[in-house]
Design a protein around this motif. Structure first.
Motif, PDB file in Angstrom:
ATOM      1  N   THR A  72       1.630  -3.366  -7.015  1.00  0.00           N
ATOM      2  CA  THR A  72       3.004  -2.872  -6.919  1.00  0.00           C
ATOM      3  C   THR A  72       3.874  -3.530  -7.983  1.00  0.00           C
ATOM      4  O   THR A  72       3.900  -4.762  -8.094  1.00  0.00           O
ATOM      5  CB  THR A  72       3.579  -3.156  -5.526  1.00  0.00           C
ATOM      6  OG1 THR A  72       2.763  -2.498  -4.550  1.00  0.00           O
ATOM      7  CG2 THR A  72       5.008  -2.653  -5.418  1.00  0.00           C
ATOM      8  N   HIS A  73       4.588  -2.703  -8.734  1.00  0.00           N
ATOM      9  CA  HIS A  73       5.453  -3.183  -9.821  1.00  0.00           C
ATOM     10  C   HIS A  73       6.924  -3.002  -9.443  1.00  0.00           C
ATOM     11  O   HIS A  73       7.263  -2.263  -8.510  1.00  0.00           O
ATOM     12  CB  HIS A  73       5.174  -2.414 -11.109  1.00  0.00           C
ATOM     13  CG  HIS A  73       3.779  -2.577 -11.631  1.00  0.00           C
ATOM     14  ND1 HIS A  73       3.456  -3.467 -12.627  1.00  0.00           N
ATOM     15  CD2 HIS A  73       2.623  -1.952 -11.298  1.00  0.00           C
ATOM     16  CE1 HIS A  73       2.153  -3.395 -12.893  1.00  0.00           C
ATOM     17  NE2 HIS A  73       1.628  -2.472 -12.093  1.00  0.00           N
ATOM     18  N   ALA A  74       7.798  -3.658 -10.196  1.00  0.00           N
ATOM     19  CA  ALA A  74       9.239  -3.461 -10.048  1.00  0.00           C
ATOM     20  C   ALA A  74       9.915  -3.870 -11.347  1.00  0.00           C
ATOM     21  O   ALA A  74       9.538  -4.877 -11.970  1.00  0.00           O
ATOM     22  CB  ALA A  74       9.803  -4.271  -8.884  1.00  0.00           C
ATOM     23  N   GLN A  75      10.904  -3.092 -11.758  1.00  0.00           N
ATOM     24  CA  GLN A  75      11.613  -3.380 -13.000  1.00  0.00           C
ATOM     25  C   GLN A  75      12.599  -4.536 -12.799  1.00  0.00           C
ATOM     26  O   GLN A  75      13.296  -4.606 -11.795  1.00  0.00           O
ATOM     27  CB  GLN A  75      12.371  -2.139 -13.483  1.00  0.00           C
ATOM     28  CG  GLN A  75      12.900  -2.256 -14.904  1.00  0.00           C
ATOM     29  CD  GLN A  75      13.438  -0.930 -15.427  1.00  0.00           C
ATOM     30  OE1 GLN A  75      13.673   0.008 -14.676  1.00  0.00           O
ATOM     31  NE2 GLN A  75      13.631  -0.837 -16.736  1.00  0.00           N
ATOM     32  N   LYS A  76      12.615  -5.463 -13.767  1.00  0.00           N
ATOM     33  CA  LYS A  76      13.608  -6.539 -13.819  1.00  0.00           C
ATOM     34  C   LYS A  76      13.670  -7.357 -12.530  1.00  0.00           C
ATOM     35  O   LYS A  76      14.725  -7.499 -11.902  1.00  0.00           O
ATOM     36  CB  LYS A  76      14.997  -5.976 -14.134  1.00  0.00           C
ATOM     37  CG  LYS A  76      15.158  -5.450 -15.533  1.00  0.00           C
ATOM     38  CD  LYS A  76      15.100  -6.553 -16.593  1.00  0.00           C
ATOM     39  CE  LYS A  76      16.311  -7.452 -16.543  1.00  0.00           C
ATOM     40  NZ  LYS A  76      16.241  -8.532 -17.567  1.00  0.00           N
ATOM     41  N   PRO A  99       0.822  -1.219   0.000  1.00  0.00           N
ATOM     42  CA  PRO A  99       0.000   0.000   0.000  1.00  0.00           C
ATOM     43  C   PRO A  99       0.852   1.264   0.000  1.00  0.00           C
ATOM     44  O   PRO A  99       1.794   1.415   0.785  1.00  0.00           O
ATOM     45  CB  PRO A  99      -0.795  -0.121   1.311  1.00  0.00           C
ATOM     46  CG  PRO A  99      -0.875  -1.589   1.558  1.00  0.00           C
ATOM     47  CD  PRO A  99       0.439  -2.135   1.090  1.00  0.00           C
ATOM     48  N   GLY A 100       0.536   2.150  -0.930  1.00  0.00           N
ATOM     49  CA  GLY A 100       1.243   3.411  -1.046  1.00  0.00           C
ATOM     50  C   GLY A 100       2.536   3.341  -1.823  1.00  0.00           C
ATOM     51  O   GLY A 100       3.191   4.373  -2.023  1.00  0.00           O
ATOM     52  N   VAL A 101       2.942   2.151  -2.278  1.00  0.00           N
ATOM     53  CA  VAL A 101       4.172   2.002  -3.059  1.00  0.00           C
ATOM     54  C   VAL A 101       3.816   1.358  -4.392  1.00  0.00           C
ATOM     55  O   VAL A 101       3.610   0.150  -4.486  1.00  0.00           O
ATOM     56  CB  VAL A 101       5.222   1.148  -2.322  1.00  0.00           C
ATOM     57  CG1 VAL A 101       6.497   1.031  -3.157  1.00  0.00           C
ATOM     58  CG2 VAL A 101       5.525   1.717  -0.951  1.00  0.00           C
ATOM     59  N   ALA A 102       3.730   2.168  -5.429  1.00  0.00           N
ATOM     60  CA  ALA A 102       3.388   1.655  -6.752  1.00  0.00           C
ATOM     61  C   ALA A 102       4.579   1.018  -7.448  1.00  0.00           C
ATOM     62  O   ALA A 102       4.408   0.160  -8.319  1.00  0.00           O
ATOM     63  CB  ALA A 102       2.820   2.784  -7.618  1.00  0.00           C
ATOM     64  N   ASP A 103       5.803   1.436  -7.088  1.00  0.00           N
ATOM     65  CA  ASP A 103       7.023   0.950  -7.722  1.00  0.00           C
ATOM     66  C   ASP A 103       8.076   0.766  -6.628  1.00  0.00           C
ATOM     67  O   ASP A 103       8.414   1.719  -5.910  1.00  0.00           O
ATOM     68  CB  ASP A 103       7.507   1.967  -8.764  1.00  0.00           C
ATOM     69  CG  ASP A 103       8.728   1.512  -9.547  1.00  0.00           C
ATOM     70  OD1 ASP A 103       9.375   0.525  -9.147  1.00  0.00           O
ATOM     71  OD2 ASP A 103       9.055   2.157 -10.563  1.00  0.00           O
ATOM     72  N   ALA A 124      -3.799 -15.133 -18.661  1.00  0.00           N
ATOM     73  CA  ALA A 124      -3.509 -14.001 -19.546  1.00  0.00           C
ATOM     74  C   ALA A 124      -4.053 -14.259 -20.951  1.00  0.00           C
ATOM     75  O   ALA A 124      -3.395 -14.021 -21.957  1.00  0.00           O
ATOM     76  CB  ALA A 124      -2.006 -13.721 -19.602  1.00  0.00           C
ATOM     77  N   ALA A 125      -5.297 -14.726 -21.004  1.00  0.00           N
ATOM     78  CA  ALA A 125      -5.897 -15.109 -22.284  1.00  0.00           C
ATOM     79  C   ALA A 125      -6.038 -13.922 -23.224  1.00  0.00           C
ATOM     80  O   ALA A 125      -5.831 -14.056 -24.430  1.00  0.00           O
ATOM     81  CB  ALA A 125      -7.262 -15.751 -22.037  1.00  0.00           C
ATOM     82  N   ARG A 126      -6.364 -12.751 -22.661  1.00  0.00           N
ATOM     83  CA  ARG A 126      -6.526 -11.561 -23.498  1.00  0.00           C
ATOM     84  C   ARG A 126      -5.560 -10.441 -23.118  1.00  0.00           C
ATOM     85  O   ARG A 126      -5.144  -9.669 -23.983  1.00  0.00           O
ATOM     86  CB  ARG A 126      -7.971 -11.035 -23.395  1.00  0.00           C
ATOM     87  CG  ARG A 126      -9.003 -11.959 -24.021  1.00  0.00           C
ATOM     88  CD  ARG A 126     -10.395 -11.357 -23.942  1.00  0.00           C
ATOM     89  NE  ARG A 126     -11.374 -12.167 -24.642  1.00  0.00           N
ATOM     90  CZ  ARG A 126     -11.957 -13.252 -24.122  1.00  0.00           C
ATOM     91  NH1 ARG A 126     -11.660 -13.617 -22.881  1.00  0.00           N
ATOM     92  NH2 ARG A 126     -12.831 -13.954 -24.819  1.00  0.00           N
ATOM     93  N   THR A 127      -5.217 -10.356 -21.853  1.00  0.00           N
ATOM     94  CA  THR A 127      -4.388  -9.251 -21.364  1.00  0.00           C
ATOM     95  C   THR A 127      -3.269  -9.796 -20.495  1.00  0.00           C
ATOM     96  O   THR A 127      -3.531 -10.583 -19.580  1.00  0.00           O
ATOM     97  CB  THR A 127      -5.243  -8.275 -20.524  1.00  0.00           C
ATOM     98  OG1 THR A 127      -6.365  -7.845 -21.301  1.00  0.00           O
ATOM     99  CG2 THR A 127      -4.423  -7.068 -20.107  1.00  0.00           C
ATOM    100  N   PRO A 128      -2.010  -9.409 -20.759  1.00  0.00           N
ATOM    101  CA  PRO A 128      -0.929  -9.818 -19.853  1.00  0.00           C
ATOM    102  C   PRO A 128      -1.258  -9.426 -18.416  1.00  0.00           C
ATOM    103  O   PRO A 128      -1.876  -8.386 -18.161  1.00  0.00           O
ATOM    104  CB  PRO A 128       0.285  -9.050 -20.394  1.00  0.00           C
ATOM    105  CG  PRO A 128      -0.027  -8.821 -21.837  1.00  0.00           C
ATOM    106  CD  PRO A 128      -1.521  -8.605 -21.891  1.00  0.00           C
ATOM    107  N   ILE A 129      -0.829 -10.247 -17.471  1.00  0.00           N
ATOM    108  CA  ILE A 129      -1.228 -10.053 -16.078  1.00  0.00           C
ATOM    109  C   ILE A 129      -0.851  -8.676 -15.566  1.00  0.00           C
ATOM    110  O   ILE A 129      -1.638  -8.018 -14.882  1.00  0.00           O
ATOM    111  CB  ILE A 129      -0.613 -11.152 -15.187  1.00  0.00           C
ATOM    112  CG1 ILE A 129      -1.234 -12.511 -15.536  1.00  0.00           C
ATOM    113  CG2 ILE A 129      -0.839 -10.830 -13.716  1.00  0.00           C
ATOM    114  CD1 ILE A 129      -0.617 -13.677 -14.798  1.00  0.00           C
ATOM    115  N   ARG A 130       0.345  -8.205 -15.895  1.00  0.00           N
ATOM    116  CA  ARG A 130       0.774  -6.929 -15.312  1.00  0.00           C
ATOM    117  C   ARG A 130      -0.023  -5.747 -15.850  1.00  0.00           C
ATOM    118  O   ARG A 130       0.045  -4.662 -15.289  1.00  0.00           O
ATOM    119  CB  ARG A 130       2.272  -6.721 -15.548  1.00  0.00           C
ATOM    120  CG  ARG A 130       2.715  -6.515 -16.975  1.00  0.00           C
ATOM    121  CD  ARG A 130       4.241  -6.419 -17.046  1.00  0.00           C
ATOM    122  NE  ARG A 130       4.722  -5.958 -18.332  1.00  0.00           N
ATOM    123  CZ  ARG A 130       4.926  -6.749 -19.377  1.00  0.00           C
ATOM    124  NH1 ARG A 130       4.676  -8.045 -19.283  1.00  0.00           N
ATOM    125  NH2 ARG A 130       5.375  -6.245 -20.515  1.00  0.00           N
TER     126      ARG A 130
END
Length: 449
Positions: free
Chosen positions: A301-305, A258-262, A285-291
């Motif tokens: 919350t996402h993170a690169q690599k 919560p509060g940390v998008a990246d 992920a039949a139509r849209t990739p999960i992320r």
């Protein structure tokens, strides 16, 4: 990494600042203890393959392009993630990934009963070693998979190999959808076959780690472009049920802080946050990739690599190899190690890598990581320039362990392949590691502490 900084790290051990005590204590309660750092400077290898400290020797176990001992074909290229398993009479079995895309020159040979997609070139091979470290067998473990990057071992002594791609049937020349995890039994690959564990989700998998107490499977997603990857957990319907249990299905969830998008926005080692787990709307992920999917109010919350993932002590560690603001990250970093405590449902930033932070910290772009016999870390670099395996002691000192001396560039533009798949034998006496290119598997012995 700069040349000057590499000379410093290659020539002597140096002290790391930061929150390493929590990492090596397996949960954060103990301070680092002092320990001797490293094994001395790296010595040039007269054969031009692997530079090691004095007292250490290596053996080439396998080389891309050579014949497989099974007669099934040629040793594939692009050697990546790997794990060592105990075998009978003091032997060891190594399961090794091959991160082959559609352009790979040396595919994993198709073997009846082990092929998922005949038009995909990746997979795993299995090396059998005797008690003296000699190779007695080498065969295909699974084939017809794509971009097999890393993975993880299970408590029931199988290997989970991960496809780092989201390509579907009809794209890139494939006949079937990709982006799955597959289970490989190193003792009997035909027993596990080539069956995708679809309930674990379809995305660009990097690595997995299994909670040996509760059976929860943690997964990293390697995405370098926005929206970046997610950190997942899979709650199996039959936890710790042994080989085949992950085929019984379960629930896939993604981590929300919560509060940390990246996660790149967090820069201070020791920073800790509560986490929430959100059901993945469509794991297939039949139509849209999960992320890209809608995780509702609060987002995700996402993170690169997101790369390495392993279980240690009381929780799971996972690696963000780097983050770059120019590519859309919230801030820059040269590598992070995070720890998730499942009992408290909290996540903590443990280690920050890289020259922009402190030249005394481990190298940039950490990828595969494993625990060393002395309780410290072994870190495979995947950055620019020369490529190293670095050790980090429990006391927080960084030291060089190996350097890839087998150049794949030119005199005008020198280049070396990354290291991958670092792992130790069950008795802790031998370190196994791959040079991604040219594809080579090494066994390193010496006075390991």
């Amino acid at each position: 990494m700069s040349v000057d900084r590499r000379k410093v790290l290659a020539g002597a051990a140096v002290v790391v600042t930061g929150a390493l005590g929590a990492l090596f204590a397996g949960g954060g309660s103990a301070a680092p203890r002092a320990t001797a750092a490293g094994y001395g400077p790296l010595l040039p290898d007269p054969h031009g393959l692997l530079d090691l400290p004095e007292g250490f020797t290596y053996r080439v176990l396998s080389r891309a392009g050579d014949p497989l001992r099974s007669g099934e074909g040629t040793v594939p290229a692009n050697c990546d993630g790997m794990a060592a398993f105990r075998a009978g009479r003091g032997g060891v079995r190594l399961v090794r990934n091959h991160e082959n895309r559609t352009t790979a020159a040396l595919r994993v040979p198709p073997v009846a009963g082990l092929v998922y997609d005949p038009d995909a070139l990746g997979g795993c091979t299995v090396l059998s070693l005797d008690a003296h470290g000699g190779v007695t067998a080498e065969r295909v473990g699974i084939s017809g998979t794509a971009v097999n990057c890393a993975g993880g071992r299970t408590p029931w002594h199988t290997w989970l190999t991960c496809e780092e791609t989201e390509d579907t049937r009809g794209t890139a020349g494939y006949s079937r959808d990709h982006g799955y995890v597959f289970e490989v039994d190193p003792a009997d690959p035909q027993r596990t076959g080539a069956v995708p564990l679809t309930a674990l989700g379809r995305f660009a998998h990097e690595a997995v780690a299994v909670d040996p107490y509760r059976g929860v499977v943690y997964e990293t997603e390697d995405a370098f472009d926005r929206p970046f990857g997610l950190f997942y957990r899979f709650l199996p319907r039959r936890p710790l049920g042994g080989t085949g249990s992950l085929r019984a299905g379960g629930a896939l969830e993604a981590m929300r802080v919560p509060g940390v998008a990246d996660l790149a926005a967090v820069q201070e080692p020791g920073a800790e946050f509560p986490v929430e787990w959100v059901p993945v709307p469509d794991p297939s992920a039949a139509r849209t990739p999960i992320r890209f999917q809608d995780f509702g109010r609060g987002g995700i919350t996402h993170a690169q690599k997101l790369e390495g993932c392993y279980w240690g002590g009381t929780g799971v560690y996972f690696v963000s190899s780097y983050a770059r603001g120019r590519e859309g990250a919230a801030a820059d970093h040269f590598g992070q190690v995070w720890f998730h405590d499942p009992l408290r449902d909290r996540v903590r930033l443990e280690v920050v890598f890289g020259p922009a932070t402190d030249v005394r910290l481990p190298g940039d772009s950490p990828d595969n990581i494993c625990l060393a016999p002395d309780g410290g870390l072994m870190v495979c670099e995947d950055g620019g320039g020369e490529q190293y395996v670095f050790g980090v002691t429990r006391g927080g000192a960084v030291y060089p362990v190996a350097r890839n001396a087998d150049g794949i560039g030119t005199a005008q533009k020198p280049e070396w392949g990354e290291f991958a798949g670092v792992t130790f034998s069950p008795d802790g006496r031998t370190m196994y590691v791959n040079a991604y290119a040219p594809g080579t598997t090494f066994a390193v012995t010496g006075p390991w502490r």
